[in-house]
Design a protein around this motif. Structure first.
Motif, PDB file in Angstrom:
ATOM      1  N   SER A  17       0.857  -1.358  -0.119  1.00 44.46           N
ATOM      2  CA  SER A  17      -0.102  -0.018  -0.034  1.00 44.46           C
ATOM      3  C   SER A  17       0.814   1.329  -0.139  1.00 44.46           C
ATOM      4  CB  SER A  17      -0.966   0.049   1.122  1.00 44.46           C
ATOM      5  OG  SER A  17      -0.062  -0.021   2.409  1.00 44.46           O
ATOM      6  N   GLY A  18       2.105   1.213   0.181  1.00 49.93           N
ATOM      7  CA  GLY A  18       3.264   2.381   0.017  1.00 49.93           C
ATOM      8  C   GLY A  18       4.439   2.076  -0.186  1.00 49.93           C
ATOM      9  N   PRO A  19       5.303   2.785  -0.303  1.00 52.98           N
ATOM     10  CA  PRO A  19       6.730   2.683  -0.736  1.00 52.98           C
ATOM     11  C   PRO A  19       7.570   2.241   0.416  1.00 52.98           C
ATOM     12  CG  PRO A  19       6.379   5.091  -0.502  1.00 52.98           C
ATOM     13  CD  PRO A  19       4.773   4.373  -0.262  1.00 52.98           C
ATOM     14  N   ARG A  20       7.245   1.117   0.964  1.00 49.29           N
ATOM     15  CA  ARG A  20       8.099   0.655   2.081  1.00 49.29           C
ATOM     16  C   ARG A  20       9.347   0.034   1.731  1.00 49.29           C
ATOM     17  NH1 ARG A  20       9.446  -3.299   5.669  1.00 49.29           N
ATOM     18  NH2 ARG A  20       8.817  -5.037   4.215  1.00 49.29           N
ATOM     19  N   ALA A  59      12.746  -7.452   7.700  1.00 48.44           N
ATOM     20  CA  ALA A  59      12.036  -8.586   7.618  1.00 48.44           C
ATOM     21  C   ALA A  59      10.478  -8.359   8.051  1.00 48.44           C
ATOM     22  CB  ALA A  59      12.465  -9.721   8.308  1.00 48.44           C
ATOM     23  N   ASN A  60      10.315  -7.421   8.871  1.00 46.86           N
ATOM     24  CA  ASN A  60       8.863  -7.112   9.598  1.00 46.86           C
ATOM     25  C   ASN A  60       7.915  -6.452   8.661  1.00 46.86           C
ATOM     26  OD1 ASN A  60       6.709  -6.592  11.198  1.00 46.86           O
ATOM     27  ND2 ASN A  60       8.129  -5.391  12.663  1.00 46.86           N
ATOM     28  N   PRO A  61       6.969  -6.738   8.028  1.00 52.79           N
ATOM     29  CA  PRO A  61       6.094  -6.354   7.052  1.00 52.79           C
ATOM     30  C   PRO A  61       5.413  -5.240   7.594  1.00 52.79           C
ATOM     31  CG  PRO A  61       5.044  -8.350   7.889  1.00 52.79           C
ATOM     32  CD  PRO A  61       6.501  -8.358   8.415  1.00 52.79           C
ATOM     33  N   ALA A  62       5.287  -4.943   9.113  1.00 52.29           N
ATOM     34  CA  ALA A  62       4.657  -3.721   9.736  1.00 52.29           C
ATOM     35  C   ALA A  62       5.374  -2.675   9.710  1.00 52.29           C
ATOM     36  CB  ALA A  62       4.080  -4.242  11.063  1.00 52.29           C
ATOM     37  N   ARG A  63       6.896  -2.732   9.145  1.00 52.15           N
ATOM     38  CA  ARG A  63       7.466  -1.658   9.283  1.00 52.15           C
ATOM     39  C   ARG A  63       7.453  -0.953   7.872  1.00 52.15           C
ATOM     40  NH1 ARG A  63       9.965   0.633  13.884  1.00 52.15           N
ATOM     41  NH2 ARG A  63      11.237  -0.999  15.099  1.00 52.15           N
ATOM     42  N   THR A  64       7.506   0.625   8.260  1.00 50.87           N
ATOM     43  CA  THR A  64       7.675   1.804   7.364  1.00 50.87           C
ATOM     44  C   THR A  64       9.262   2.041   7.202  1.00 50.87           C
ATOM     45  OG1 THR A  64       5.474   2.198   7.461  1.00 50.87           O
ATOM     46  CG2 THR A  64       7.062   3.722   6.109  1.00 50.87           C
ATOM     47  N   CYS A  65       9.812   1.535   6.125  1.00 56.93           N
ATOM     48  CA  CYS A  65      11.300   1.767   5.798  1.00 56.93           C
ATOM     49  C   CYS A  65      11.664   2.872   5.080  1.00 56.93           C
ATOM     50  CB  CYS A  65      12.086   0.764   5.382  1.00 56.93           C
ATOM     51  SG  CYS A  65      12.010  -0.690   6.709  1.00 56.93           S
ATOM     52  N   HIS A  66      12.394   3.986   5.341  1.00 53.73           N
ATOM     53  CA  HIS A  66      12.733   5.184   4.703  1.00 53.73           C
ATOM     54  C   HIS A  66      13.807   5.391   3.729  1.00 53.73           C
ATOM     55  CE1 HIS A  66       8.936   7.185   6.073  1.00 53.73           C
ATOM     56  NE2 HIS A  66       9.115   7.044   7.197  1.00 53.73           N
ATOM     57  N   GLU A  67      15.219   4.744   4.552  1.00 53.49           N
ATOM     58  CA  GLU A  67      16.505   4.936   4.188  1.00 53.49           C
ATOM     59  C   GLU A  67      17.266   4.060   4.691  1.00 53.49           C
ATOM     60  OE1 GLU A  67      19.597   8.560   3.347  1.00 53.49           O
ATOM     61  OE2 GLU A  67      17.969   8.833   4.868  1.00 53.49           O
ATOM     62  N   LEU A  68      17.945   3.364   3.921  1.00 52.65           N
ATOM     63  CA  LEU A  68      18.872   2.197   4.223  1.00 52.65           C
ATOM     64  C   LEU A  68      20.265   2.531   4.051  1.00 52.65           C
ATOM     65  CD1 LEU A  68      19.659  -0.673   5.435  1.00 52.65           C
ATOM     66  CD2 LEU A  68      18.948  -1.401   3.241  1.00 52.65           C
ATOM     67  N   LEU A  69      21.334   2.768   4.834  1.00 47.17           N
ATOM     68  CA  LEU A  69      22.717   3.077   4.719  1.00 47.17           C
ATOM     69  C   LEU A  69      23.518   2.012   4.907  1.00 47.17           C
ATOM     70  CD1 LEU A  69      22.970   6.761   6.221  1.00 47.17           C
ATOM     71  CD2 LEU A  69      22.390   6.105   3.757  1.00 47.17           C
ATOM     72  N   ALA A  70      24.364   1.776   4.295  1.00 48.31           N
ATOM     73  CA  ALA A  70      25.296   0.434   4.428  1.00 48.31           C
ATOM     74  C   ALA A  70      26.552   0.558   3.852  1.00 48.31           C
ATOM     75  CB  ALA A  70      24.602  -0.856   4.009  1.00 48.31           C
ATOM     76  N   ALA A 107      22.776   0.961   8.853  1.00 50.60           N
ATOM     77  CA  ALA A 107      21.589   1.851   9.777  1.00 50.60           C
ATOM     78  C   ALA A 107      20.487   2.026   8.742  1.00 50.60           C
ATOM     79  CB  ALA A 107      22.226   3.155  10.091  1.00 50.60           C
ATOM     80  N   LEU A 108      19.290   2.103   9.358  1.00 42.37           N
ATOM     81  CA  LEU A 108      18.000   2.092   8.528  1.00 42.37           C
ATOM     82  C   LEU A 108      17.150   2.766   9.392  1.00 42.37           C
ATOM     83  CD1 LEU A 108      16.124   0.659   6.454  1.00 42.37           C
ATOM     84  CD2 LEU A 108      15.434  -0.774   8.618  1.00 42.37           C
ATOM     85  N   LYS A 109      16.512   3.963   8.562  1.00 43.12           N
ATOM     86  CA  LYS A 109      15.751   4.827   9.132  1.00 43.12           C
ATOM     87  C   LYS A 109      14.066   4.429   8.957  1.00 43.12           C
ATOM     88  CE  LYS A 109      14.766   9.973   8.840  1.00 43.12           C
ATOM     89  NZ  LYS A 109      15.257  11.328   8.197  1.00 43.12           N
ATOM     90  N   VAL A 110      13.464   4.456  10.153  1.00 41.11           N
ATOM     91  CA  VAL A 110      12.235   3.859   9.933  1.00 41.11           C
ATOM     92  C   VAL A 110      11.105   4.607  10.626  1.00 41.11           C
ATOM     93  CG1 VAL A 110      12.863   1.476   9.703  1.00 41.11           C
ATOM     94  CG2 VAL A 110      12.475   2.515  11.969  1.00 41.11           C
ATOM     95  N   ASP A 111       9.940   4.450  10.559  1.00 39.94           N
ATOM     96  CA  ASP A 111       8.903   4.870  11.565  1.00 39.94           C
ATOM     97  C   ASP A 111       8.661   4.095  12.553  1.00 39.94           C
ATOM     98  OD1 ASP A 111       8.235   7.032   9.698  1.00 39.94           O
ATOM     99  OD2 ASP A 111       6.550   5.950   8.941  1.00 39.94           O
ATOM    100  N   PRO A 112       8.305   4.592  13.666  1.00 40.25           N
ATOM    101  CA  PRO A 112       8.361   3.656  14.886  1.00 40.25           C
ATOM    102  C   PRO A 112       7.238   2.825  14.830  1.00 40.25           C
ATOM    103  CG  PRO A 112       8.567   6.082  15.689  1.00 40.25           C
ATOM    104  CD  PRO A 112       8.465   5.908  14.169  1.00 40.25           C
TER     105      PRO A 112
END
Length: 278
Positions: A17-20, A59-70, A107-112
């Motif tokens: 439903s969104g750009p996760r 791996a958590n489908p309930a997470r909204t992820c914004h930015e992944l740095l590695a 590091a991963l930027k996520v919504d709580p």
């Protein structure tokens, strides 16, 4: 029955439903600059770091992820098909997470995650629940999450005030457990224990003045709540009174008490010995 939470948990949006998540190969632009953060925000998006914490969040489908740095090396260890990482140096990640964060190159930027209402946690079928009465140290909280997951405690209850937010420090210490142990927030801990008792849970508070040992207090309980208080003051009197009983952990007389996260691990272990026989 009066509710002990401002609202019930809203259903999470579905994964499509969104750009996760975004598939594709890692990109290499530099992350946007910014001053080195020395603390974590208490609301809004947060940074998670460390291989286990980030992999569990991805791996958590309930997470909204914004930015992944590695870093390039860390990116090779991340799950395939997750949000595409931006390849950066370890020093660049240093500038996006709090001072001293051991990020392991990722590091991963996520919504709580949105906490549940207590009623929803009860309805979820969790048979073993942890209640924390003003435990405020994020490292202790993360360690308790980790032990809860290891010993089959499916829910953790915190007060809406006087309890830390679930940020990167908690997540790193919990090594992924914040994604699997359900969090609930309540206004009144004593009232929450009454509700849990009414729902059939045996509520056991850990306290030095407990009359029974912890293994005796938890023995045979099909639905169990373990209550732990803050370092120093322990469980507050009103919360202790709301417990069905108080129990103690036997320790050497020259030591006054255990660290709260260590006490939690002992109590959880005692509750799991017969549930998870070897």
């Amino acid at each position: 029955m009066a509710r002990n939470h401002s609202k019930r948990r809203k259903a999470h949006d579905s994964a499509d439903s969104g750009p996760r998540r975004h598939s594709g190969k890692p990109s290499r632009p530099h992350p946007r600059g910014g001053s080195h953060r020395h603390s974590e925000p208490e609301d809004g998006p947060v940074w998670l770091w460390g291989t286990h914490a980030v992999a569990a969040a991805l791996a958590n489908p309930a997470r909204t992820c914004h930015e992944l740095l590695a870093t390039e090396n860390a990116a090779s260890r991340l799950p395939q098909g997750a949000i595409a990482p931006t390849l950066v140096t370890a020093k660049e990640i240093d500038h996006r997470v709090p001072d001293g964060a051991v990020h392991q190159g990722v590091a991963l930027k996520v919504d709580p995650l949105e906490p549940l209402a207590l009623e929803d946690l009860i309805d979820s079928g969790a048979s073993h629940i942890v209640v924390l009465d003003q435990v405020s140290d994020p490292h202790n909280l993360g360690a308790i999450y980790r032990s809860a997951a290891a010993f089959g405690f499916g829910g953790l209850v915190l007060q809406t005030r006087n309890a830390p937010p679930i940020t990167g420090i908690v997540a790193k210490t919990a090594v992924g457990a914040i994604e699997t142990v359900k969090e609930a927030r309540v206004v009144n801990i004593a009232r929450a224990l009454e509700q849990l008792g009414e729902a059939g849970y045996h509520t056991v508070g850990l306290a030095g003045e407990g009359k029974r040992l912890i293994d005796e207090a938890v023995d045979g309980a099909q639905k169990l709540v373990i209550v732990l208080g803050a370092e120093g003051p322990g469980i507050r009197p009103a919360v202790a009174k709301a417990c069905a009983e108080l129990a103690r952990i036997p320790i050497a007389p020259q030591m006054e008490s255990l660290n709260v996260s260590n006490a939690a691990a002992v109590a959880f272990y005692e509750s799991s010995r017969k549930r998870f026989p070897q």
